[in-house]
Scaffold this motif. Structure first.
Motif: not given
Length: 368
Positions: A252, A254, A266, A276, A289-291, A299
């Motif tokens: 990914q 971001l 993390w 998170t 950042w959250t997934c 995210w």
């Protein structure tokens, strides 16, 4: 120039920081703080208090200070090219080791999990990573990695579940991964051109699989997937995943920051579905950042705060419910997510004077 750093230790949850280099005395000092939640309005000023001040006798600015797993030892590193280890039990300070081996400012130190023994990694402007090991009460250089072409800015040990693996981020734009294979041997893998201009920070994802707390069948071994995050001078946070063939692939990218990403963290996990990550930048902003999906592909960033100065470091508490932020405004601030999903500042520490103030409304206090 590197600014104050912070960490939480296990299991005491001490906030470790040090002041800005405003004087020859202060720049060689490390303060250990303790945090506790306070329900009463009159007690808010007591949320953070200094429990120990360690005079390190470093001859130049301290760049990092890290507590070990048990919260009994403190490792520091400095522009004086040295790494020092102190016993800080019971509010004391006993110098255990003064480690010399770097030829430039030492930016960061990182403790390995104690199941592998007493091991400390350090990285420096001299382009080297040194792994130190304690044998029979004596600290010695165990391994030296000189595979980078520029300053090595960040080192981070993987969760102990994966073995003894160290990620190293460098100004040459590459990230190297050192894996201990036994009998003093280390295997090296390198991610070239991970970040254009340079990599400033690396942080491993927890070994706990997202959602495993509620979905994992009892007795079944979890399917570990190694991941870590990195932040760089290209203003990006990148997520990396180890493929089945052992190679590392960018998973990914971001994008939210408008300047160099200075740190990524993390968050620890107990197996809840959400992952998170916190990030901070030269642009003064901190993002959370959250997934929420199991695939880890989507995210979403949320702005925690826009500071008036560069933000250097972010660090999660062990329970991942409080984020400590350190920046060029000469403060450490603690942030907590409220029940409505908003991040609020629950306490801040003025590192220059060691004073504490809190900015929490009475309603938010009741959530502590």
């Amino acid at each position: 120039m590197r600014e104050p750093v912070l960490t939480w230790c296990v299991p005491l949850e001490l906030l470790c920081s040090h002041p800005l280099p405003v004087s020859a005395f202060l720049k060689t000092q490390v303060k250990l703080y303790t945090y506790r939640a306070c329900a009463g309005k009159d007690e808010m000023g007591k949320m953070v208090s200094v429990i120990n001040t360690v005079d390190t006798s470093h001859e130049d600015m301290i760049h990092d200070a890290q507590m070990d797993y048990y919260g009994t030892r403190l490792a520091t590193c400095s522009s004086d090219r040295s790494v020092k280890i102190f016993d800080v039990r019971n509010g004391g300070q006993i110098l255990i080791a003064d480690l010399r081996g770097h030829e430039g400012p030492v930016w960061q130190v990182a403790w390995a999990h104690p199941m592998y023994g007493n091991i400390l990694a350090s990285c420096s402007y001299d382009r080297k990573v040194i792994i130190w090991r304690e044998e029979n009460g004596t600290w010695e250089k165990s391994h030296e990695h000189a595979g980078h072409d520029s300053s090595v800015n960040s080192v981070c040990w993987a969760p102990h579940d994966y073995g003894l693996i160290l990620a190293c981020g460098s100004s040459d734009g590459a990230i190297s991964l050192l894996t201990y294979t036994g009998e003093g041997q280390w295997e090296v893998k390198k991610i070239n051109n991970a970040h254009t201009i340079g990599c400033n920070a690396v942080s491993w994802a927890p070994a706990v699989v997202p959602g495993s707390l509620i979905d994992q069948p009892s007795g079944q071994k979890p399917n570990y997937i190694k991941r870590f995050a990195s932040g760089g001078c290209d203003n990006l946070i990148k997520l990396w995943k180890e493929e089945e063939d052992g190679q590392w692939k960018e998973e990914q990218k971001l994008e939210a920051h408008s300047d160099w990403v200075r740190d990524v963290a993390w968050a620890p996990s107990i197996g809840l579905p959400t992952s998170t990550i916190a990030s901070c930048s030269q642009d003064g902003r901190v993002f959370i950042w959250t997934c929420d999906d199991a695939s880890g592909n989507t995210w979403s960033p949320k702005l925690l705060h826009k500071f008036n100065d560069v933000v250097w470091h972010v660090s999660w508490s062990i329970t991942a419910n409080i984020l400590a932020v350190s920046g060029g405004d000469n403060k450490v601030t603690l942030w907590k997510e409220s029940v409505d999903g908003q991040w609020v500042c629950i306490s801040d520490v003025n590192k220059g004077q060691g004073s504490v103030s809190a900015s929490v409304t009475e309603g938010q206090q009741n959530e502590q």
